[in-house]
Design a protein around this motif. Structure first.
Motif, PDB file in Angstrom:
ATOM      1  N   ALA A  39       0.736  -1.334  -0.115  1.00  0.00           N
ATOM      2  CA  ALA A  39      -0.159  -0.160  -0.048  1.00  0.00           C
ATOM      3  C   ALA A  39       0.797   1.441  -0.563  1.00  0.00           C
ATOM      4  N   SER A  40       1.968   1.654  -0.126  1.00  0.00           N
ATOM      5  CA  SER A  40       3.236   2.694   1.012  1.00  0.00           C
ATOM      6  C   SER A  40       3.519   2.364  -0.462  1.00  0.00           C
ATOM      7  N   LYS A  41       4.076   3.790  -1.334  1.00  0.00           N
ATOM      8  CA  LYS A  41       4.801   4.472  -2.167  1.00  0.00           C
ATOM      9  C   LYS A  41       5.773   5.115  -2.138  1.00  0.00           C
ATOM     10  N   THR A  42       6.543   5.437  -3.420  1.00  0.00           N
ATOM     11  CA  THR A  42       7.053   6.363  -3.290  1.00  0.00           C
ATOM     12  C   THR A  42       7.040   7.097  -4.451  1.00  0.00           C
ATOM     13  N   ARG A  43       7.077   8.034  -3.760  1.00  0.00           N
ATOM     14  CA  ARG A  43       6.741   9.427  -5.021  1.00  0.00           C
ATOM     15  C   ARG A  43       7.663  10.007  -5.287  1.00  0.00           C
ATOM     16  N   HIS A  44       7.600  10.470  -6.118  1.00  0.00           N
ATOM     17  CA  HIS A  44       9.041  11.018  -6.930  1.00  0.00           C
ATOM     18  C   HIS A  44       8.789  12.235  -7.218  1.00  0.00           C
ATOM     19  N   PHE A  45       9.881  13.365  -7.184  1.00  0.00           N
ATOM     20  CA  PHE A  45       9.587  14.657  -7.570  1.00  0.00           C
ATOM     21  C   PHE A  45      10.807  15.046  -7.997  1.00  0.00           C
ATOM     22  N   LYS A  46      10.595  16.112  -9.218  1.00  0.00           N
ATOM     23  CA  LYS A  46      12.431  16.081  -9.840  1.00  0.00           C
ATOM     24  C   LYS A  46      11.533  17.603  -9.624  1.00  0.00           C
ATOM     25  N   TRP A  47      12.629  18.934  -8.851  1.00  0.00           N
ATOM     26  CA  TRP A  47      12.540  20.385  -8.783  1.00  0.00           C
ATOM     27  C   TRP A  47      13.941  20.487  -9.191  1.00  0.00           C
ATOM     28  N   GLU A  48      13.608  22.363  -9.602  1.00  0.00           N
ATOM     29  CA  GLU A  48      14.549  23.151  -9.837  1.00  0.00           C
ATOM     30  C   GLU A  48      14.042  24.682  -9.223  1.00  0.00           C
ATOM     31  N   VAL A  49      15.217  25.176  -8.137  1.00  0.00           N
ATOM     32  CA  VAL A  49      14.823  26.179  -7.604  1.00  0.00           C
ATOM     33  C   VAL A  49      15.692  26.841  -8.042  1.00  0.00           C
ATOM     34  N   GLY A  50      14.727  28.262  -8.708  1.00  0.00           N
ATOM     35  CA  GLY A  50      15.269  29.331  -9.339  1.00  0.00           C
ATOM     36  C   GLY A  50      14.859  30.725  -9.129  1.00  0.00           C
ATOM     37  N   TYR A  51      15.019  31.581  -9.542  1.00  0.00           N
ATOM     38  CA  TYR A  51      14.839  33.011  -9.840  1.00  0.00           C
ATOM     39  C   TYR A  51      13.502  33.813 -10.232  1.00  0.00           C
ATOM     40  N   MET A  52      11.934  33.835 -10.730  1.00  0.00           N
ATOM     41  CA  MET A  52      11.414  34.409 -11.238  1.00  0.00           C
ATOM     42  C   MET A  52      10.585  35.502 -10.770  1.00  0.00           C
ATOM     43  N   TYR A  53       9.912  35.895 -12.040  1.00  0.00           N
ATOM     44  CA  TYR A  53       8.947  37.660 -11.907  1.00  0.00           C
ATOM     45  C   TYR A  53       7.818  36.891 -11.298  1.00  0.00           C
ATOM     46  N   ALA A  54       7.348  37.229 -10.713  1.00  0.00           N
ATOM     47  CA  ALA A  54       5.913  36.885 -10.332  1.00  0.00           C
ATOM     48  C   ALA A  54       5.390  38.871  -9.460  1.00  0.00           C
ATOM     49  N   SER A  55       3.887  37.914  -9.582  1.00  0.00           N
ATOM     50  CA  SER A  55       3.167  39.468  -9.034  1.00  0.00           C
ATOM     51  C   SER A  55       2.160  39.308  -7.991  1.00  0.00           C
ATOM     52  N   PRO A  56       2.865  38.871  -6.552  1.00  0.00           N
ATOM     53  CA  PRO A  56       1.783  37.949  -5.489  1.00  0.00           C
ATOM     54  C   PRO A  56       0.942  39.217  -4.691  1.00  0.00           C
ATOM     55  N   ASP A  57       1.593  40.219  -5.145  1.00  0.00           N
ATOM     56  CA  ASP A  57       0.615  41.914  -4.785  1.00  0.00           C
ATOM     57  C   ASP A  57       0.857  42.604  -5.197  1.00  0.00           C
ATOM     58  N   ILE A  91       3.227  19.022  -2.263  1.00  0.00           N
ATOM     59  CA  ILE A  91       2.956  17.193  -2.320  1.00  0.00           C
ATOM     60  C   ILE A  91       1.699  16.759  -1.504  1.00  0.00           C
ATOM     61  N   ARG A  92       1.160  15.603  -1.883  1.00  0.00           N
ATOM     62  CA  ARG A  92      -0.007  14.838  -0.931  1.00  0.00           C
ATOM     63  C   ARG A  92       0.597  13.641  -1.252  1.00  0.00           C
ATOM     64  N   ALA A  93       0.959  13.078  -0.361  1.00  0.00           N
ATOM     65  CA  ALA A  93       0.699  11.404  -0.047  1.00  0.00           C
ATOM     66  C   ALA A  93      -0.181  10.929   0.733  1.00  0.00           C
ATOM     67  N   LYS A  94       0.553   9.667   1.410  1.00  0.00           N
ATOM     68  CA  LYS A  94      -0.536   8.800   2.398  1.00  0.00           C
ATOM     69  C   LYS A  94       0.330   8.283   3.402  1.00  0.00           C
ATOM     70  N   ALA A  95       0.465   8.692   4.623  1.00  0.00           N
ATOM     71  CA  ALA A  95       1.327   8.472   5.941  1.00  0.00           C
ATOM     72  C   ALA A  95       2.119   6.302   4.998  1.00  0.00           C
ATOM     73  N   GLY A  96       2.624   7.105   5.286  1.00  0.00           N
ATOM     74  CA  GLY A  96       3.742   5.368   5.185  1.00  0.00           C
ATOM     75  C   GLY A  96       4.500   5.788   4.145  1.00  0.00           C
ATOM     76  N   ASP A  97       3.757   6.544   2.717  1.00  0.00           N
ATOM     77  CA  ASP A  97       4.264   6.829   1.771  1.00  0.00           C
ATOM     78  C   ASP A  97       5.929   7.188   1.831  1.00  0.00           C
ATOM     79  N   THR A  98       7.495   7.110   1.011  1.00  0.00           N
ATOM     80  CA  THR A  98       8.047   7.612   0.725  1.00  0.00           C
ATOM     81  C   THR A  98       8.021   8.863   0.195  1.00  0.00           C
ATOM     82  N   ILE A  99       8.380   9.537   0.307  1.00  0.00           N
ATOM     83  CA  ILE A  99       8.602  10.703  -0.252  1.00  0.00           C
ATOM     84  C   ILE A  99      10.495  10.655  -1.185  1.00  0.00           C
ATOM     85  N   HIS A 100      10.559  11.411  -2.208  1.00  0.00           N
ATOM     86  CA  HIS A 100      11.970  11.269  -2.828  1.00  0.00           C
ATOM     87  C   HIS A 100      11.921  13.014  -3.906  1.00  0.00           C
ATOM     88  N   VAL A 101      12.771  13.235  -3.650  1.00  0.00           N
ATOM     89  CA  VAL A 101      12.780  14.887  -4.755  1.00  0.00           C
ATOM     90  C   VAL A 101      13.995  15.021  -4.586  1.00  0.00           C
TER      91      VAL A 101
END
Length: 570
Positions: free
Chosen positions: A20-38, A56-66
């Motif tokens: 029932a437990s899953k490994t949930r994979h994510f591939k992220w890149e942190v960078g600068y960006m333009y935005a207008s939050p307000d 990120i949405r997961a279930k208890a017992g899952d493994t997060i892989h980022v």
């Protein structure tokens, strides 16, 4: 035959749990960006071009892989998984100079850890003041398959609250570290899910024909929560503010609080709720009001004289138009310094029946006095007159491999002078800097008394929300003025709530208890960004010799890196 059948059933159940437990994979890149939050365009930190970062949405017992790549070019980065205890993976906690090295530009680091407990969490940058630049997002852990929440709801919404500055974090950090001192001031706006409106009244804007606001970008369009009449909704509410304490209320609707920091609480009903930086809650609302109307959700500032407009969102009763103006005015935030209101809310938070109870006694007690001080004329925050200065080599590696000269190994004070007057500015404002690392006996029970005091200026004492990494703790009680030993007789040992973040009120104290059962090195600090930047934190190390298989790229940085690589690591 019966015993064989029993064993077979147990093996079958274990296999089912594993499947029932899953490994949930994510591939992220942190960078600068333009935005207008307000509605004001700025450069901020995003993940994969998103702000806030992906949920990120997961279930208890899952493994997060980022798999996290740093695309910032000129600075390091780490991600802290706030509220995740990291049992067996202390190097994945995401604290620069504590659990890992900062990830260098163009480098990639893999975070892999288990989310073992359902609840409302989030993640954020933990290097410099990158959280204040927008590096954060939500982490929702649902109950495991076959499990049920102890309350019913028909749908849910996620509200990630934050404050927003137009001044860059680099300007802020230089000002905080300057002589003369330059304070960052109050935020320009409050954001709900990364959206707010600067220098305008959203309520006035939504009136037909008004031009009070110019919503120049979809980035700052008001958040709309679309609901059906006659239903129950769960609101997951988290604060990742840099400075502000907040209060949330919904016009004409009461809220039932059911979860705090990933732990169920005895349900109680409120008209409004305070939420401090680093805290998370779940509340239930019933859509039992006039279905022909919409309603305001309002978030305002608490604990500081507000110079920032409340953030507003719309509770949209369908099929009404989301642009239909609510008939009533937005809820009014309680007076910013009505601390009795805030204390009343905090004291209502009690553990739900079935929550583990604290040990009856503690083997160790540490009293931590929060004071504002000076070092060579620079304003700092100190704990027991010591301001936290992080070393270049992470504590986790240097402690695990017993490296010399990696940090100051002297034992920090576990108490403060008995004659210290917490109601007045310090008689001697001068302080020192050090590593502030407390080595705690593994598996022992520890009480911590967080003691607030007057700052450098007369009649000033601030709110400080404190967050402990790697643990949940029991909140045993709150009190006014200086903690006395007799106050321990009033500790709540029957049903204290389990939390990972707790507030100290002005001129007051807060008592917590935790079990040091998680091998690693863990930060314990004020969650207000400028306060941590100015030294308000300590380090707890426990069972470090039990830690195994630390990834090399988590600890091989700083002056001792070469020695660590050549002489210690396999």
């Amino acid at each position: 035959m019966g015993s064989l059948l029993y064993v077979s059933c147990i093996i079958s159940l274990l296999l089912q749990a594993g499947l029932a437990s899953k490994t949930r994979h994510f591939k992220w890149e942190v960078g600068y960006m333009y935005a207008s939050p307000d509605c004001e365009e700025k450069i901020l930190l995003g993940i994969n071009g998103q702000f806030p970062g992906p949920t990120i949405r997961a279930k208890a017992g899952d493994t997060i892989h980022v798999e996290l790549k740093n695309a910032l070019h000129t600075e390091g980065v780490v991600i802290h998984w706030h509220g995740i205890r990291q049992y067996g993976t202390p190097w994945a906690d995401g604290t620069a100079s504590i659990s890992q090295c900062a990830i260098n530009p163009e480098e990639t680091y893999v975070y892999r850890f288990q989310v073992d407990k359902a609840g409302t969490y989030f993640y954020h940058g933990h290097y410099g003041m990158q959280r204040a630049a927008g590096l954060y997002g939500s982490l929702i852990v649902e109950v495991a398959d076959g499990e049920e929440e102890p309350f019913h709801y028909d749908g849910e919404f996620n509200l990630l609250l934050s404050d927003w500055y137009h001044q860059s974090i680099y300007d802020q950090m230089v000002g905080l570290s300057s002589k003369p001192f330059r304070w960052i001031g109050e935020p320009q706006s409050l954001l709900i899910n990364g959206r707010g409106q600067y220098n305008c009244s959203l309520a006035a804007h939504l009136m037909e024909g008004s031009s009070t606001c110019k919503l120049t970008s979809k980035d700052c369009a008001p958040v709309v929560l679309r609901v059906l009449p006659g239903k129950t909704y769960r609101l997951r509410v988290t604060s990742t503010t840099s400075l502000s304490s907040l209060n949330l209320a919904i016009g004409n609707h009461k809220m039932m609080v059911v979860e705090a920091d990933g732990n169920y609480v005895e349900p109680f009903i409120v008209d409004d709720m305070d939420i401090y930086s680093g805290e998370s809650y779940s509340v239930l609302i019933n859509t039992d009001q006039n279905p022909s109307s919409n309603y305001w959700l309002s978030v305002g500032v608490r604990g500081r004289k507000p110079n920032t407009q409340p953030a507003l969102a719309i509770i949209n009763y369908q099929p009404n138009s989301p642009s239909k103006l609510p008939e009533s005015s937005p809820p009014v935030t309680p007076e910013w310094n009505d601390y009795n209101h805030s204390k009343s809310f905090s004291r209502k938070i009690l553990a739900r029946q079935g929550t583990p109870k604290p040990p009856l006694y503690a083997e160790q007690k540490i009293a931590l006095l929060n004071t504002q001080n000076k070092i060579n004329g620079y304003i700092k925050w100190s704990i027991n007159n010591v301001s936290l200065a992080l070393p270049p080599t992470p504590y986790l590696g240097s402690m695990r491999y017993h490296l010399k000269n990696a940090f100051d190994p002297s034992k920090p004070p576990d108490n403060f002078p008995s004659d210290y007057d917490v109601m007045k500015p310090p008689k001697n404002p001068n302080s020192t800097q050090s590593s502030n690392a407390y080595v705690i006996q593994f598996n022992s029970t520890v009480d911590v008394i967080l003691q607030n005091a007057n700052a450098l200026a007369d009649n000033v004492s601030e709110i400080h929300p404190w967050h402990l990494h790697g643990h949940d703790f029991w909140v045993l009680g709150y009190g006014d003025e200086r903690f006395e030993e007799k106050d321990a007789s009033q500790f709540n040992l029957k049903n204290p709530p389990l939390r990972n973040t707790v507030v100290i009120f002005p001129y007051g104290w807060t008592a917590i208890r935790f079990v040091a059962d998680n091998p690693g090195v863990w930060a314990f600090h004020c969650h207000i960004e400028p306060h941590l930047h100015m030294g308000m934190g300590v380090i707890f190390a426990e069972g470090v010799d039990h830690v195994r298989r630390i990834p090399k790229d988590a600890i091989t940085c700083g002056m001792t890196a070469k020695k660590l690589m050549n002489n210690v690591l396999p």
